[in-house]
Write a protein that holds these residues in place. Structure first.
Motif, PDB file in Angstrom:
ATOM      1  N   ALA A   1       0.827  -1.205   0.000  1.00 17.06           N
ATOM      2  CA  ALA A   1       0.000   0.000   0.000  1.00 17.06           C
ATOM      3  C   ALA A   1       0.861   1.254   0.000  1.00 17.06           C
ATOM      4  O   ALA A   1       0.571   2.227  -0.704  1.00 17.06           O
ATOM      5  CB  ALA A   1      -0.926  -0.012   1.220  1.00 17.06           C
ATOM      6  N   HIS A   2       1.936   1.232   0.775  1.00 16.49           N
ATOM      7  CA  HIS A   2       2.850   2.369   0.851  1.00 16.49           C
ATOM      8  C   HIS A   2       3.459   2.671  -0.508  1.00 16.49           C
ATOM      9  O   HIS A   2       3.519   3.831  -0.944  1.00 16.49           O
ATOM     10  CB  HIS A   2       3.941   2.061   1.880  1.00 16.49           C
ATOM     11  CG  HIS A   2       4.914   3.176   2.083  1.00 16.49           C
ATOM     12  ND1 HIS A   2       6.181   3.163   1.574  1.00 16.49           N
ATOM     13  CD2 HIS A   2       4.784   4.348   2.758  1.00 16.49           C
ATOM     14  CE1 HIS A   2       6.799   4.278   1.921  1.00 16.49           C
ATOM     15  NE2 HIS A   2       5.990   5.006   2.638  1.00 16.49           N
ATOM     16  N   ALA A   3       3.895   1.630  -1.216  1.00 15.11           N
ATOM     17  CA  ALA A   3       4.481   1.816  -2.540  1.00 15.11           C
ATOM     18  C   ALA A   3       3.453   2.381  -3.517  1.00 15.11           C
ATOM     19  O   ALA A   3       3.754   3.281  -4.315  1.00 15.11           O
ATOM     20  CB  ALA A   3       5.032   0.486  -3.060  1.00 15.11           C
ATOM     21  N   LEU A   4       2.227   1.883  -3.454  1.00 18.77           N
ATOM     22  CA  LEU A   4       1.165   2.371  -4.332  1.00 18.77           C
ATOM     23  C   LEU A   4       0.819   3.821  -4.028  1.00 18.77           C
ATOM     24  O   LEU A   4       0.572   4.626  -4.940  1.00 18.77           O
ATOM     25  CB  LEU A   4      -0.080   1.491  -4.184  1.00 18.77           C
ATOM     26  CG  LEU A   4       0.038   0.062  -4.725  1.00 18.77           C
ATOM     27  CD1 LEU A   4      -1.148  -0.771  -4.267  1.00 18.77           C
ATOM     28  CD2 LEU A   4       0.135   0.056  -6.247  1.00 18.77           C
ATOM     29  N   MET A   5       0.799   4.185  -2.751  1.00 19.19           N
ATOM     30  CA  MET A   5       0.514   5.558  -2.357  1.00 19.19           C
ATOM     31  C   MET A   5       1.581   6.517  -2.867  1.00 19.19           C
ATOM     32  O   MET A   5       1.285   7.593  -3.387  1.00 19.19           O
ATOM     33  CB  MET A   5       0.400   5.648  -0.837  1.00 19.19           C
ATOM     34  CG  MET A   5      -0.835   4.958  -0.262  1.00 19.19           C
ATOM     35  SD  MET A   5      -0.727   4.658   1.506  1.00 19.19           S
ATOM     36  CE  MET A   5      -0.774   6.326   2.154  1.00 19.19           C
ATOM     37  N   ARG A   6       2.835   6.113  -2.742  1.00 22.48           N
ATOM     38  CA  ARG A   6       3.933   6.977  -3.177  1.00 22.48           C
ATOM     39  C   ARG A   6       3.883   7.228  -4.680  1.00 22.48           C
ATOM     40  O   ARG A   6       4.244   8.313  -5.160  1.00 22.48           O
ATOM     41  CB  ARG A   6       5.273   6.361  -2.797  1.00 22.48           C
ATOM     42  CG  ARG A   6       5.578   6.408  -1.309  1.00 22.48           C
ATOM     43  CD  ARG A   6       6.942   5.814  -0.999  1.00 22.48           C
ATOM     44  NE  ARG A   6       8.013   6.624  -1.554  1.00 22.48           N
ATOM     45  CZ  ARG A   6       8.765   7.465  -0.839  1.00 22.48           C
ATOM     46  NH1 ARG A   6       8.553   7.596   0.445  1.00 22.48           N
ATOM     47  NH2 ARG A   6       9.721   8.147  -1.402  1.00 22.48           N
ATOM     48  N   MET A   7       3.424   6.248  -5.440  1.00 23.20           N
ATOM     49  CA  MET A   7       3.348   6.368  -6.896  1.00 23.20           C
ATOM     50  C   MET A   7       2.032   6.975  -7.369  1.00 23.20           C
ATOM     51  O   MET A   7       1.844   7.223  -8.554  1.00 23.20           O
ATOM     52  CB  MET A   7       3.531   4.991  -7.542  1.00 23.20           C
ATOM     53  CG  MET A   7       4.902   4.381  -7.325  1.00 23.20           C
ATOM     54  SD  MET A   7       6.242   5.425  -7.991  1.00 23.20           S
ATOM     55  CE  MET A   7       5.892   5.345  -9.754  1.00 23.20           C
ATOM     56  N   GLY A   8       1.111   7.209  -6.447  1.00 19.96           N
ATOM     57  CA  GLY A   8      -0.179   7.787  -6.810  1.00 19.96           C
ATOM     58  C   GLY A   8      -1.166   6.777  -7.376  1.00 19.96           C
ATOM     59  O   GLY A   8      -2.226   7.145  -7.882  1.00 19.96           O
ATOM     60  N   ALA A   9      -0.837   5.489  -7.298  1.00 13.24           N
ATOM     61  CA  ALA A   9      -1.721   4.453  -7.835  1.00 13.24           C
ATOM     62  C   ALA A   9      -2.849   4.115  -6.872  1.00 13.24           C
ATOM     63  O   ALA A   9      -3.874   3.568  -7.278  1.00 13.24           O
ATOM     64  CB  ALA A   9      -0.918   3.190  -8.153  1.00 13.24           C
ATOM     65  N   LEU A  10      -2.666   4.412  -5.595  1.00 15.74           N
ATOM     66  CA  LEU A  10      -3.697   4.193  -4.583  1.00 15.74           C
ATOM     67  C   LEU A  10      -4.103   5.556  -4.050  1.00 15.74           C
ATOM     68  O   LEU A  10      -3.278   6.266  -3.472  1.00 15.74           O
ATOM     69  CB  LEU A  10      -3.148   3.313  -3.451  1.00 15.74           C
ATOM     70  CG  LEU A  10      -4.116   2.979  -2.314  1.00 15.74           C
ATOM     71  CD1 LEU A  10      -5.265   2.121  -2.809  1.00 15.74           C
ATOM     72  CD2 LEU A  10      -3.378   2.268  -1.185  1.00 15.74           C
ATOM     73  N   ASP A  11      -5.356   5.928  -4.270  1.00 16.31           N
ATOM     74  CA  ASP A  11      -5.742   7.302  -3.940  1.00 16.31           C
ATOM     75  C   ASP A  11      -7.125   7.379  -3.287  1.00 16.31           C
ATOM     76  O   ASP A  11      -7.879   8.303  -3.521  1.00 16.31           O
ATOM     77  CB  ASP A  11      -5.702   8.196  -5.172  1.00 16.31           C
ATOM     78  CG  ASP A  11      -6.650   7.708  -6.264  1.00 16.31           C
ATOM     79  OD1 ASP A  11      -7.281   6.648  -6.086  1.00 16.31           O
ATOM     80  OD2 ASP A  11      -6.763   8.391  -7.290  1.00 16.31           O
ATOM     81  N   GLY A  12      -7.449   6.416  -2.448  1.00 17.24           N
ATOM     82  CA  GLY A  12      -8.750   6.472  -1.792  1.00 17.24           C
ATOM     83  C   GLY A  12      -8.712   6.115  -0.325  1.00 17.24           C
ATOM     84  O   GLY A  12      -7.989   5.220   0.093  1.00 17.24           O
ATOM     85  N   LEU A  13      -9.486   6.847   0.468  1.00 15.38           N
ATOM     86  CA  LEU A  13      -9.741   6.532   1.874  1.00 15.38           C
ATOM     87  C   LEU A  13     -11.223   6.241   2.023  1.00 15.38           C
ATOM     88  O   LEU A  13     -12.053   6.796   1.301  1.00 15.38           O
ATOM     89  CB  LEU A  13      -9.388   7.706   2.786  1.00 15.38           C
ATOM     90  CG  LEU A  13      -7.952   7.879   3.221  1.00 15.38           C
ATOM     91  CD1 LEU A  13      -7.832   9.145   4.057  1.00 15.38           C
ATOM     92  CD2 LEU A  13      -7.483   6.686   4.025  1.00 15.38           C
TER      93      LEU A  13
END
Length: 224
Positions: free
Chosen positions: A96-108
């Motif tokens: 999740a951390h890697a996806l967040m840093r790349m902008g691929a995960l963008d939802g709460l």
């Protein structure tokens, strides 16, 4: 027990290397894709009964996949502010951390039980007056686009360009408005080391803007 969720988009500009993130998990007075509107004070009783450490941080609302811990939760004039930390010893948290840093995960998204609600007679929307909050999740698809997370790299000096970007992304200001606010207000704000300071400043700007707009309406009958 009725289970409800509401998603909130977030934009991680620079994920903290230790897995820390913060922002708004829910924003008040905005209609989400489920035709619900979270009211100010809706989380107050729940936050008193259940401290932040007891609210779970999950992956996609899956209770079998905890990602870390919630370190702080509070309501302010904008919505529900959350500060969390991914546990980097957990494989899914690292992903999740890697996806967040790349902008691929963008939802709460938040999971909650409705305690008190009513229907708006004009719009038909459900107004949520009190909810019991039990989890915050990182999710793939957001519903409430106004709530955002901003995690700045620890130790980096914040620049006027950072502040301009922050005003656009977190405050909803146009590029021209953000440039003007940043140019005239950045030095006066000083260097803020945490997002809470920036968010407080932005809330003040929004409150002043609302007062000016209301004054224009009262005096002119229309916005200038």
């Amino acid at each position: 027990m009725e289970q409800n969720t509401v998603h909130a988009a977030f934009n991680v500009k620079a994920a903290n290397g230790e897995g820390a993130f913060e922002g708004y998990a829910s924003v008040f007075d905005l209609l989400d894709d489920g035709d619900d509107i979270m009211q100010r004070g809706a989380f107050e009783a729940s936050l008193k009964a259940r401290p932040a450490a007891q609210v779970k941080l999950l992956w996609q609302h899956d209770p079998t996949q905890p990602l870390g811990v919630i370190e702080a939760l509070h309501e302010d004039s904008r919505g529900l502010f959350v500060k969390g930390r991914l546990l980097m010893d957990v494989e899914k948290a690292r992903e999740a951390h890697a996806l967040m840093r790349m902008g691929a995960l963008d939802g709460l998204s938040i999971g909650y039980r409705v305690v008190k609600a009513r229907q708006d007679a004009k719009t038909g929307a459900r107004l949520l007056d009190q909810v019991d909050l039990w989890e915050v999740s990182l999710v793939t698809f957001p519903m409430q686009s106004a709530a955002r997370v901003h995690a700045f790299k620890a130790g980096n000096k914040t620049t006027i360009r950072d502040f301009e970007t922050f005003l656009r992304e977190a405050g909803g200001f146009s590029r021209r408005e953000a440039k003007a606010l940043a140019a005239h207000g950045f030095k006066g704000l000083g260097h803020r080391e945490d997002d809470a300071g920036w968010l407080e400043a932005m809330d003040s700007i929004h409150r002043m803007t609302a007062v000016l707009e209301q004054a224009n309406l009262n005096n002119e009958g229309t916005l200038l």
